[in-house]
Design an enzyme around this catalytic site. Structure first.
Site, mmCIF file in Angstrom:
data_model
loop_
_atom_site.group_PDB
_atom_site.id
_atom_site.type_symbol
_atom_site.label_atom_id
_atom_site.label_comp_id
_atom_site.label_asym_id
_atom_site.label_seq_id
_atom_site.Cartn_x
_atom_site.Cartn_y
_atom_site.Cartn_z
ATOM 1 N N LYS A 286 0.840 -1.210 0.000
ATOM 2 C CA LYS A 286 0.000 0.000 0.000
ATOM 3 C C LYS A 286 0.872 1.256 0.000
ATOM 4 O O LYS A 286 2.080 1.187 0.256
ATOM 5 C CB LYS A 286 -0.920 -0.011 1.225
ATOM 6 C CG LYS A 286 -0.205 0.004 2.567
ATOM 7 C CD LYS A 286 -1.149 -0.414 3.691
ATOM 8 C CE LYS A 286 -0.442 -0.653 4.982
ATOM 9 N NZ LYS A 286 -0.455 0.438 5.918
ATOM 10 N N TYR B 41 16.752 30.495 3.990
ATOM 11 C CA TYR B 41 15.682 31.259 4.640
ATOM 12 C C TYR B 41 15.932 31.394 6.144
ATOM 13 O O TYR B 41 16.286 30.430 6.815
ATOM 14 C CB TYR B 41 14.346 30.542 4.476
ATOM 15 C CG TYR B 41 13.744 30.631 3.103
ATOM 16 C CD1 TYR B 41 13.371 31.856 2.555
ATOM 17 C CD2 TYR B 41 13.531 29.477 2.361
ATOM 18 C CE1 TYR B 41 12.799 31.923 1.291
ATOM 19 C CE2 TYR B 41 12.956 29.529 1.094
ATOM 20 C CZ TYR B 41 12.596 30.759 0.574
ATOM 21 O OH TYR B 41 12.035 30.826 -0.675
HETATM 22 C C1 PLP Z 1 -3.647 -4.374 8.616
HETATM 23 C C2 PLP Z 1 -2.174 -4.311 8.340
HETATM 24 N N1 PLP Z 1 -1.483 -5.459 8.227
HETATM 25 C C3 PLP Z 1 -0.160 -5.474 7.983
HETATM 26 C C4 PLP Z 1 0.547 -4.290 7.844
HETATM 27 C C5 PLP Z 1 2.024 -4.340 7.609
HETATM 28 O O1 PLP Z 1 2.704 -3.797 8.690
HETATM 29 P P1 PLP Z 1 4.307 -3.678 8.695
HETATM 30 O O2 PLP Z 1 4.641 -2.693 7.643
HETATM 31 O O3 PLP Z 1 4.620 -3.191 10.055
HETATM 32 O O4 PLP Z 1 4.830 -5.031 8.401
HETATM 33 C C6 PLP Z 1 -0.136 -3.078 7.955
HETATM 34 C C7 PLP Z 1 0.609 -1.829 7.846
HETATM 35 O O5 PLP Z 1 0.329 -0.811 8.355
HETATM 36 C C8 PLP Z 1 -1.540 -3.092 8.205
HETATM 37 O O6 PLP Z 1 -2.231 -1.946 8.319
#
Ligand code: PLP
Length: 363
Positions: free
Chosen positions: A46, A255
Site C-alpha cells: 500500500k 531562509y
Molecule cells: C492491517 C495491516 N497489516 C499489515 C501491515 C504491515 O505492517 P508492517 O509494515 O509493520 O509489516 C499493515 C501496515 O500498516 C496493516 O495496516
C-alpha cells in the site's frame, strides 16, 4: 578547494544521477527480503509500496516468494490488476460502497467487520479488533456470525505493539485472536495476524500467513537497523552538487539565516527539499554523503533545495553525487537515522517521498 569548483559544471558528475532527486529501488533487495521472511507471505504494498513504487515492488515481492499482495485502498488494487498482477489481492482499508465495488471489480478480497460489507463482497476476511482499537469489530458475536458465512475466506487481526518487545499487550492480543479462531473452528479459512514486527519476533503469531510491509523494504520495524534481521534496505536517495559558494564568517545559508558560517566555509547547494518530501524538520539536523564522507545539512530545508557545509577546504566539485539515504564508500545513512533525527518512524520517511522524486528501479 581547487579552482575547478567554481568552473561551471551544470550536470551531475556521476552516471548514477540522471535527475535532481532520484530514489533508486533495488528490486533484488526486495526479492531477497521476501525470500528471507516467513511463508506464506502476503507483501503489503500500500501507499505506493511505502514510497518505493507499487507495481515494480509487487512484481519483485512475488518473484521473491510472496504469495499474496495487500493494499489499503480499492484504487491500489485496481492499479495492480491493470498492471497485470495476477496474485491474490487483499484490500485492508475501510471502503465506501463505491470503493467496495471497485475492489470487487478488481477481483480483490476485502476485509469485513460489518454485515453491509460481507453482503456486498464475494470474498471477505473477517477482522476482529483484539486491541488495535482502529478497524475490525470488537463484537465477538458479530465476528463469529460473519466468519460462519460462506463468503468468509479469512480471519484476521492486527497488532498494536508488536514492535515493542517485552510489552504485555501483544501476547494478550495474540491469545484473544487464538481463542477466536478456535471458536470459529473452520479449517478452510486463511488465518493471519502478523505484521513485520510480529513475524520477526514470534513464530506463534504466524498462523497461515504473515502480512509484512516494512521488512519487505529492508527496513526495521523496531527502528534500529536492518542488519540484525538480515534485511537489505531497498531504497537509496540521490541528488547532486548543483552549486558551490564560499561563505565568509558571519554569512548565512537559506531562509531565516538559520545557520551562519563561523569560519570561511564552502557551501554546496543540493536540489532536493520539502517539495520532494525531504522534511523541513531536518533543518540543521541531518547529514549527507559526498565523496564517501558525511557533511552536515546546514540552514533551513527549503521547498526545492538544501545547503550542506563542506568545511574551510574541500575537494567536492560541482556535479558530484550526493547520497541522502544509502551507502557511499564506507559510509551509510539509514532511513532509521533520518527518522530518529526528526522524531518519526522509518515508515513515514520513505512513504513521505513525493512523486517529484523519480523512482528508478535497479537490480
Ligand atoms: C492491517 C495491516 N497489516 C499489515 C501491515 C504491515 O505492517 P508492517 O509494515 O509493520 O509489516 C499493515 C501496515 O500498516 C496493516 O495496516
Amino acid at each position: 578547494m581547487s579552482s575547478g569548483a567554481s568552473r561551471g559544471r551544470c550536470t551531475p558528475r556521476s552516471d548514477a544521477v540522471h535527475s535532481r532527486a532520484v530514489a533508486r529501488i533495488d528490486l533484488g533487495a526486495i526479492e531477497r527480503n521476501c525470500a528471507r521472511l516467513p511463508k506464506p507471505l502476503c507483501a503489503v504494498v500500500k501507499a505506493n509500496a511505502y514510497g518505493h513504487g507499487m507495481v515494480a515492488v509487487a512484481e519483485a515481492a512475488l518473484a521473491g516468494g510472496a504469495a499474496w499482495l495487500a493494499v489499503a485502498t480499492a484504487d491500489e488494487a485496481a492499479e495492480l490488476r491493470a498492471a497485470g498482477a495476477g496474485a491474490p489481492l487483499l484490500v485492508m482499508g475501510a471502503l465506501t460502497s463505491d470503493e467496495l465495488r471497485t475492489a470487487v471489480e478488481a477481483d480483490a478480497d476485502v476485509v469485513a467487520w460489518t454485515d453491509e460489507v460481507a453482503d456486498a463482497a464475494p470474498r471477505v476476511h473477517v477482522k476482529l479488533d483484539t486491541g488495535m482499537g482502529r478497524l475490525g469489530t470488537k463484537d465477538r458475536e458479530l465476528a463469529l456470525r460473519l466468519a460462519a458465512r460462506s463468503n468468509a475466506v479469512g480471519l484476521m487481526t492486527h497488532f498494536a505493539t508488536a514492535d515493542e518487545p517485552g510489552d504485555v499487550h501483544f501476547p494478550a492480543q495474540l491469545a484473544a485472536f487464538g481463542e477466536f479462531t478456535d471458536e470459529v473452528g473452520r479449517d478452510d479459512l486463511i488465518v493471519h495476524a502478523a505484521n513485520s514486527a510480529a513475524a520477526l519476533r514470534d513464530r506463534g503469531s504466524h498462523f497461515d500467513m504473515v502480512r509484512c510491509g516494512i521488512a519487505v523494504y529492508g527496513l526495521d520495524p523496531f527502528q534500529e537497523g536492518p542488519d540484525a534481521h538480515g534485511l537489505e534496505p531497498a531504497l537509496s536517495l540521490h541528488s547532486w552538487v548543483a552549486s558551490l559558494r564560499r561563505l565568509a564568517p558571519g554569512e548565512s545559508a537559506g531562509y531565516g539565516r538559520r545557520w551562519r558560517a563561523d569560519e570561511p566555509t564552502w557551501l554546496a547547494t543540493i536540489p532536493i527539499g520539502y517539495g520532494d518530501g525531504w522534511r523541513r524538520a531536518l533543518t540543521n539536523n541531518s547529514d549527507v554523503l559526498i565523496r564517501g564522507r558525511r557533511h552536515p545539512l546546514v540552514g533551513a530545508v527549503s521547498m526545492d533545495n538544501v545547503t550542506v557545509a563542506l568545511g574551510a577546504d574541500t575537494d567536492v566539485e560541482l556535479g558530484d553525487e550526493v547520497v541522502l539515504i544509502g551507502r557511499q564508500g564506507d559510509e551509510r545513512i539509514l532511513v532509521e537515522e533520518v527518522a530518529r533525527r526528526i522524531g518519526t518512524i522509518n515508515y513515514e520517511v520513505t512513504t513521505g517521498l513525493l512523486p517529484r522524486v523519480r523512482r528508478e528501479p535497479v537490480r
